[in-house]
Scaffold this motif. Sequence first.
Motif, mmCIF file in Angstrom:
data_model
loop_
_atom_site.group_PDB
_atom_site.id
_atom_site.type_symbol
_atom_site.label_atom_id
_atom_site.label_comp_id
_atom_site.label_asym_id
_atom_site.label_seq_id
_atom_site.Cartn_x
_atom_site.Cartn_y
_atom_site.Cartn_z
ATOM 1 N N MET A 151 0.839 -1.172 0.000
ATOM 2 C CA MET A 151 0.000 0.000 0.000
ATOM 3 C C MET A 151 0.885 1.237 0.000
ATOM 4 S SD MET A 151 -3.104 -1.020 2.508
ATOM 5 C CE MET A 151 -2.685 -2.529 3.358
ATOM 6 N N SER A 152 0.331 2.324 -0.487
ATOM 7 C CA SER A 152 1.164 3.510 -0.624
ATOM 8 C C SER A 152 0.856 4.547 0.451
ATOM 9 C CB SER A 152 0.970 4.121 -2.013
ATOM 10 O OG SER A 152 -0.377 4.478 -2.199
ATOM 11 N N VAL A 153 1.877 5.298 0.787
ATOM 12 C CA VAL A 153 1.769 6.370 1.760
ATOM 13 C C VAL A 153 1.094 7.567 1.099
ATOM 14 C CG1 VAL A 153 3.096 8.003 3.154
ATOM 15 C CG2 VAL A 153 3.802 5.607 3.017
ATOM 16 N N VAL A 154 0.215 8.220 1.827
ATOM 17 C CA VAL A 154 -0.441 9.438 1.354
ATOM 18 C C VAL A 154 0.116 10.590 2.169
ATOM 19 C CG1 VAL A 154 -2.610 10.705 1.200
ATOM 20 C CG2 VAL A 154 -2.565 8.243 0.716
ATOM 21 N N GLU A 155 0.627 11.591 1.474
ATOM 22 C CA GLU A 155 1.114 12.786 2.140
ATOM 23 C C GLU A 155 0.535 13.981 1.414
ATOM 24 O OE1 GLU A 155 5.043 12.934 4.227
ATOM 25 O OE2 GLU A 155 5.473 14.253 2.528
ATOM 26 N N GLN A 156 -0.085 14.861 2.155
ATOM 27 C CA GLN A 156 -0.726 16.026 1.560
ATOM 28 C C GLN A 156 -0.329 17.264 2.333
ATOM 29 O OE1 GLN A 156 -4.907 15.705 0.500
ATOM 30 N NE2 GLN A 156 -5.283 17.688 1.431
ATOM 31 N N TYR A 157 0.024 18.300 1.615
ATOM 32 C CA TYR A 157 0.361 19.577 2.236
ATOM 33 C C TYR A 157 -0.880 20.456 2.230
ATOM 34 C CZ TYR A 157 5.077 17.924 1.762
ATOM 35 O OH TYR A 157 6.210 17.161 1.871
ATOM 36 N N ALA A 158 -1.081 21.174 3.312
ATOM 37 C CA ALA A 158 -2.241 22.057 3.435
ATOM 38 C C ALA A 158 -1.801 23.306 4.175
ATOM 39 C CB ALA A 158 -3.353 21.345 4.197
ATOM 40 N N ARG A 159 -2.591 24.336 4.053
ATOM 41 C CA ARG A 159 -2.393 25.559 4.826
ATOM 42 C C ARG A 159 -3.478 25.592 5.881
ATOM 43 N NH1 ARG A 159 2.069 27.818 4.304
ATOM 44 N NH2 ARG A 159 2.936 28.141 2.267
ATOM 45 N N ALA A 160 -3.119 26.039 7.049
ATOM 46 C CA ALA A 160 -4.079 26.113 8.134
ATOM 47 C C ALA A 160 -3.797 27.358 8.967
ATOM 48 C CB ALA A 160 -3.963 24.868 9.009
ATOM 49 N N HIS A 161 -4.794 27.785 9.676
ATOM 50 C CA HIS A 161 -4.638 28.873 10.634
ATOM 51 C C HIS A 161 -4.529 28.245 12.008
ATOM 52 C CE1 HIS A 161 -5.337 32.117 7.799
ATOM 53 N NE2 HIS A 161 -6.176 31.278 7.219
ATOM 54 N N ILE A 162 -3.706 28.822 12.855
ATOM 55 C CA ILE A 162 -3.473 28.224 14.162
ATOM 56 C C ILE A 162 -3.636 29.257 15.266
ATOM 57 C CG2 ILE A 162 -0.987 28.578 14.080
ATOM 58 C CD1 ILE A 162 -0.739 25.839 15.516
ATOM 59 N N VAL A 163 -4.234 28.781 16.343
ATOM 60 C CA VAL A 163 -4.283 29.526 17.591
ATOM 61 C C VAL A 163 -3.665 28.588 18.605
ATOM 62 C CG1 VAL A 163 -5.774 30.550 19.340
ATOM 63 C CG2 VAL A 163 -6.434 30.644 16.928
ATOM 64 N N THR A 164 -2.603 29.031 19.244
ATOM 65 C CA THR A 164 -1.876 28.124 20.122
ATOM 66 C C THR A 164 -1.251 28.876 21.279
ATOM 67 O OG1 THR A 164 -0.120 26.466 20.215
ATOM 68 C CG2 THR A 164 0.244 28.301 18.739
ATOM 69 N N ASP A 165 -1.001 28.142 22.348
ATOM 70 C CA ASP A 165 -0.220 28.725 23.424
ATOM 71 C C ASP A 165 1.175 28.115 23.453
ATOM 72 O OD1 ASP A 165 -0.912 26.253 24.394
ATOM 73 O OD2 ASP A 165 -1.898 26.977 26.198
ATOM 74 N N THR A 166 1.556 27.459 22.336
ATOM 75 C CA THR A 166 2.910 26.939 22.183
ATOM 76 C C THR A 166 3.698 27.899 21.305
ATOM 77 O OG1 THR A 166 2.319 25.593 20.268
ATOM 78 C CG2 THR A 166 2.124 24.549 22.431
ATOM 79 N N ASP A 167 4.887 27.484 20.847
ATOM 80 C CA ASP A 167 5.776 28.411 20.153
ATOM 81 C C ASP A 167 5.834 28.219 18.635
ATOM 82 O OD1 ASP A 167 7.044 26.006 20.170
ATOM 83 O OD2 ASP A 167 8.963 26.759 20.885
ATOM 84 N N VAL A 168 4.733 27.848 18.001
ATOM 85 C CA VAL A 168 4.725 27.725 16.538
ATOM 86 C C VAL A 168 4.663 29.134 15.957
ATOM 87 C CG1 VAL A 168 3.483 26.842 14.543
ATOM 88 C CG2 VAL A 168 3.592 25.487 16.621
#
Length: 119
Positions: free
Chosen positions: A1-18
């Motif tokens: 079986m093959s690996v699926v990898e998809q790139y996406a853009r997202a908006h983030i709200v976080t209390d970490t350091d991204v």
Amino acid sequence: MSVVEQYARAHIVTDTDVQVLDERGAIPVVLRYDPDADPRVVRMRLPGPHEWSFSRDLLEQGLRAPAGSGDVRVWPCGRVQAVVEIHSAQGVSVVQFETKALMRFLRRTYLAAEAPVPH
């Protein structure tokens, strides 16, 4: 079986350091599915060392209605967006996607899981 990898853009709200935002306030996210490793699990990687694994079923359920398991929650947000909320020792990250990107990823995972194994 093959690996699926998809790139996406997202908006983030976080209390970490991204802090890898583009000019529109979006971050690059990698969605990954490896049916050979575990056909029930999807992975989501944010910039840096931030990667989470959770149930593919949870992702699918959360596109229709609020769903959660352990440290991960998924829910629809209006008609065209969905939210993935992740709790960790480092804090809480709320990642907002276009629903169609997550649906496209899920479709590709089901196709990959059904693909015949070459002889």
